[in-house]
Design a protein around this motif. Sequence first.
Motif, PDB file in Angstrom:
ATOM      1  N   ARG A  74       2.292   6.283  -7.496  1.00  0.00           N
ATOM      2  CA  ARG A  74       1.420   7.343  -7.976  1.00  0.00           C
ATOM      3  C   ARG A  74       2.110   8.701  -7.906  1.00  0.00           C
ATOM      4  NH1 ARG A  74      -1.986   5.639  -4.039  1.00  0.00           N
ATOM      5  NH2 ARG A  74      -2.347   7.785  -3.410  1.00  0.00           N
ATOM      6  N   TYR A  75       2.766   8.959  -6.772  1.00  0.00           N
ATOM      7  CA  TYR A  75       3.415  10.261  -6.610  1.00  0.00           C
ATOM      8  C   TYR A  75       4.521  10.442  -7.650  1.00  0.00           C
ATOM      9  CZ  TYR A  75       5.708  14.257  -4.420  1.00  0.00           C
ATOM     10  OH  TYR A  75       6.252  15.505  -4.187  1.00  0.00           O
ATOM     11  N   SER A  96       0.829  -1.206   0.000  1.00  0.00           N
ATOM     12  CA  SER A  96       0.000   0.000   0.000  1.00  0.00           C
ATOM     13  C   SER A  96       0.862   1.253   0.000  1.00  0.00           C
ATOM     14  CB  SER A  96      -0.934  -0.008   1.214  1.00  0.00           C
ATOM     15  OG  SER A  96      -1.754  -1.169   1.211  1.00  0.00           O
ATOM     16  N   VAL A  97       2.000   1.215   0.702  1.00  0.00           N
ATOM     17  CA  VAL A  97       2.938   2.341   0.664  1.00  0.00           C
ATOM     18  C   VAL A  97       3.563   2.446  -0.717  1.00  0.00           C
ATOM     19  CG1 VAL A  97       5.004   3.349   1.696  1.00  0.00           C
ATOM     20  CG2 VAL A  97       3.412   2.052   3.129  1.00  0.00           C
ATOM     21  N   LEU A  98       3.911   1.298  -1.293  1.00  0.00           N
ATOM     22  CA  LEU A  98       4.483   1.284  -2.635  1.00  0.00           C
ATOM     23  C   LEU A  98       3.524   1.914  -3.633  1.00  0.00           C
ATOM     24  CD1 LEU A  98       6.985   0.220  -4.232  1.00  0.00           C
ATOM     25  CD2 LEU A  98       5.616  -1.788  -4.758  1.00  0.00           C
ATOM     26  N   SER A  99       2.233   1.659  -3.482  1.00  0.00           N
ATOM     27  CA  SER A  99       1.234   2.211  -4.386  1.00  0.00           C
ATOM     28  C   SER A  99       1.255   3.739  -4.368  1.00  0.00           C
ATOM     29  CB  SER A  99      -0.162   1.701  -3.998  1.00  0.00           C
ATOM     30  OG  SER A  99      -1.165   2.314  -4.781  1.00  0.00           O
ATOM     31  N   LEU A 100       1.347   4.322  -3.186  1.00  0.00           N
ATOM     32  CA  LEU A 100       1.337   5.795  -3.138  1.00  0.00           C
ATOM     33  C   LEU A 100       2.643   6.364  -3.686  1.00  0.00           C
ATOM     34  CD1 LEU A 100       3.039   7.279  -0.558  1.00  0.00           C
ATOM     35  CD2 LEU A 100       1.345   5.981   0.736  1.00  0.00           C
ATOM     36  N   LEU A 101       3.760   5.639  -3.532  1.00  0.00           N
ATOM     37  CA  LEU A 101       5.018   6.093  -4.121  1.00  0.00           C
ATOM     38  C   LEU A 101       4.968   6.000  -5.643  1.00  0.00           C
ATOM     39  CD1 LEU A 101       7.614   4.482  -1.683  1.00  0.00           C
ATOM     40  CD2 LEU A 101       6.919   6.885  -1.806  1.00  0.00           C
ATOM     41  N   GLY A 105       1.191  16.806   0.748  1.00  0.00           N
ATOM     42  CA  GLY A 105      -0.180  17.014   1.175  1.00  0.00           C
ATOM     43  C   GLY A 105      -0.851  15.696   1.513  1.00  0.00           C
ATOM     44  N   LEU A 106      -1.977  15.753   2.193  1.00  0.00           N
ATOM     45  CA  LEU A 106      -2.703  14.527   2.533  1.00  0.00           C
ATOM     46  C   LEU A 106      -3.113  13.754   1.284  1.00  0.00           C
ATOM     47  CD1 LEU A 106      -5.123  15.221   5.528  1.00  0.00           C
ATOM     48  CD2 LEU A 106      -3.084  13.780   5.459  1.00  0.00           C
ATOM     49  N   ASP A 107      -3.457  14.470   0.217  1.00  0.00           N
ATOM     50  CA  ASP A 107      -3.859  13.778  -1.007  1.00  0.00           C
ATOM     51  C   ASP A 107      -2.731  12.908  -1.570  1.00  0.00           C
ATOM     52  OD1 ASP A 107      -6.465  14.675  -1.094  1.00  0.00           O
ATOM     53  OD2 ASP A 107      -5.956  16.499  -2.186  1.00  0.00           O
ATOM     54  N   ASP A 108      -1.501  13.248  -1.241  1.00  0.00           N
ATOM     55  CA  ASP A 108      -0.368  12.472  -1.738  1.00  0.00           C
ATOM     56  C   ASP A 108      -0.246  11.121  -1.053  1.00  0.00           C
ATOM     57  OD1 ASP A 108       0.535  14.438  -3.575  1.00  0.00           O
ATOM     58  OD2 ASP A 108       1.505  15.529  -1.944  1.00  0.00           O
ATOM     59  N   LEU A 157      -4.932   4.652  -8.546  1.00  0.00           N
ATOM     60  CA  LEU A 157      -5.249   4.160  -7.216  1.00  0.00           C
ATOM     61  C   LEU A 157      -5.474   2.648  -7.189  1.00  0.00           C
ATOM     62  CD1 LEU A 157      -7.693   7.021  -6.235  1.00  0.00           C
ATOM     63  CD2 LEU A 157      -5.647   6.431  -4.917  1.00  0.00           C
ATOM     64  N   ALA A 158      -6.022   2.097  -8.260  1.00  0.00           N
ATOM     65  CA  ALA A 158      -6.435   0.694  -8.275  1.00  0.00           C
ATOM     66  C   ALA A 158      -5.393  -0.252  -8.863  1.00  0.00           C
ATOM     67  CB  ALA A 158      -7.745   0.550  -9.062  1.00  0.00           C
ATOM     68  N   THR A 159      -4.376   0.258  -9.539  1.00  0.00           N
ATOM     69  CA  THR A 159      -3.414  -0.596 -10.222  1.00  0.00           C
ATOM     70  C   THR A 159      -2.530  -1.324  -9.215  1.00  0.00           C
ATOM     71  OG1 THR A 159      -3.367   0.873 -12.137  1.00  0.00           O
ATOM     72  CG2 THR A 159      -1.525  -0.653 -11.886  1.00  0.00           C
ATOM     73  N   PRO A 160      -2.452  -2.662  -9.282  1.00  0.00           N
ATOM     74  CA  PRO A 160      -1.587  -3.422  -8.372  1.00  0.00           C
ATOM     75  C   PRO A 160      -0.116  -3.125  -8.625  1.00  0.00           C
ATOM     76  CG  PRO A 160      -3.230  -4.839  -9.428  1.00  0.00           C
ATOM     77  CD  PRO A 160      -3.245  -3.537 -10.155  1.00  0.00           C
ATOM     78  N   GLU A 161       0.714  -3.520  -7.668  1.00  0.00           N
ATOM     79  CA  GLU A 161       2.124  -3.129  -7.713  1.00  0.00           C
ATOM     80  C   GLU A 161       2.867  -3.689  -8.917  1.00  0.00           C
ATOM     81  OE1 GLU A 161       4.856  -5.337  -4.886  1.00  0.00           O
ATOM     82  OE2 GLU A 161       2.957  -5.595  -3.822  1.00  0.00           O
TER      83      GLU A 161
END
Length: 486
Positions: free
Chosen positions: A88-89, A81-86, A321-324, A454-458
Motif C-alpha cells: 500500500r505504501y 500483513s507486513v507485506l500488505s502495508l508495504l 505516520g501511524l496511518d502508514d 487494505l483488503a487486497t491479498p498479497e
Amino acid sequence: MGHLSPTRTMRLWGPRSLGVALGVFMTIGFALQFWGGPFQRRLPGLQLRQSWAPSPGLALPSCSPRQRLVFLKTHKSGSSSVLSLLHRYGDRHGLRFALPARYQFGYPRLFEASRVKGYRPQGGGTQPPFHILCHHMRFNLKEVLQVMPSDSFFFSIVRDPAALTRSAFSYYKSTSSAFRKAPSLAAFLANPRAFYRPGARGDHYARNLLWFDFGLPFPPEMRTKTGNPRPPRDPKAPQLRVLPSGAGPPAHTLDPNALFHPVPTLADGHSRTSSPASSDLGSSSFIQWSLAWLDSVFDLVLVAEYFDESLVLLADALCWGLDDVVGFMHNAQAGGRQSGSAVSDDGLTAEDKQLTARARAWNNLDWALYVHFNHSLWERIKQYGQSRLDSAVAELRARREALAKHCLVGGEALDPKYITDRRFRPFQFGSGKVLGYVLRSGLSLQDQEECERLATPELQYKDKLDAKQFPPTVSLPLKNSRLSSP
C-alpha cells in the motif's frame, strides 16, 4: 549499490562479537564461503550508518521518510500483513518494487539478483532504481546488495517457534514429507526423527524454518542425520529476557543454555531423552556468531506476538505516520491463533505445554533467534518509552477498528466461501481455510480505493504492482490499405 556500509560490518566486529567469532573461526570456515558477502563488502567512502535512536515523535518534519526498504518475508510469522502495508505504501507513493517473475524469488533456493524482474547487472545499461524488496526469498545478502543500495532499511519478523510449528504443520501438511507422514502434530513432535529427513523435499518447513529463511548455514552436526549436540553449560552466560503474557515489559529470564537442551520424547512406547552427542563450545559459539551477524545486517526485527508494538517501532524507525502501518491481517487461517496475541504458557493445558516445549526444542535454532530478537525488541521499547508506546498502540488499534467498520462487511475477516470477488479472495492452501475480506457497498470513490488497498491479498496486489510497473505492450493492428485495387 552493491555493498554494505562500514558501520554494518563494524557492528558485527565489536569486542563481544569479535571474541565469539574468533573463537569459532576454524569451525565455521564453510560459513564464510556460504555467505560470501559479509567479509568482502567493505568498501571505502561509503556513508557511515547511524545507530538507531528513538525519535521524539512518530513523524517529525526534521526526519525524512525512509523509502529504500528490504523486508525479509519469513513464513508463517505474520509477514503477509507486513507485506500488505508495504504494498500500500509503495503503491500510494509511486515507489518501484523489486518483483519476482511469479510470486517468490526461487524459494527455497537462495535469493539471486537475476530473479528480479527487469533487473540488469551493473554495467548492463541504466535502469530505474528499486525502492522496495519484500517478497518471499531465502535471504542472501551478497545478491540482495546487487539489487538494493547498502543504505536500505533491512527488517524482518520472527514468531515463537511453538506457534509457528502449529501453523506450518497445518499449512504445509501436503508440502513437507515429514509433516505428511505424521498423523498429527503431537505424533510428529513426540518423535520427529521418525518422520524428518534432512534434505528431503519440503522438509525445510518442518524444522528451524526461520533460520532457513534468514539464509543462515546450519551447524555442521545438524547437516547430518545424528542428533543435535548439547553444548556445555557456560556459567558466565548472560541471562536473556523473554516475553511474559499480556502487555508490558518482560518479567522473567531464561538461561540461554536451555535453548539447546533436548526434551523427553516418546519412541516405541517408552519415554526417553534424546541422546546428546559429543560436542564442544563450537556449536553454541556458532549460533551466537550467527545472531551477531544478523544484528549487523538487520535494522529491526519485529516480533509477531507483539505485532502492534512492533509496527509502532517500525513507523518510528522509518519516519512514517501511524496511518502508514495501519492495516488488516492477511493470510490468517480460520481457527488459528492470530499474530499479535501473546499467550502465557501458564494458560495452556498440560498437553499444550508439552507440545510447546517440544516444538521449541526441536526448532532450537529458531528458538535462539526468537529469544534474541525478542530481547532486542524490548530494549528498543525501553528506549522508546513504555507509556509512549502504550498510547501509540492504543491509537493504532483504534484506527484499525474504525477502518474495519467503515470498509468491511461484518467489520472482520470472513470465511472464503463468502468472498465472491476474485480480487479479494485469498489463495487457499493447506488444510485450513485462509480468511479474507468483503467490502461494504456504498463507499465513496476515494474510500473505495483505500479500502481495496487494505483488503487486497498479497498475490493479487503483487499482480497489480506488476501490471503497473510492466504494463503489457499492445500491438496495434495494421490499418487497411487505402490504395485502390488494380
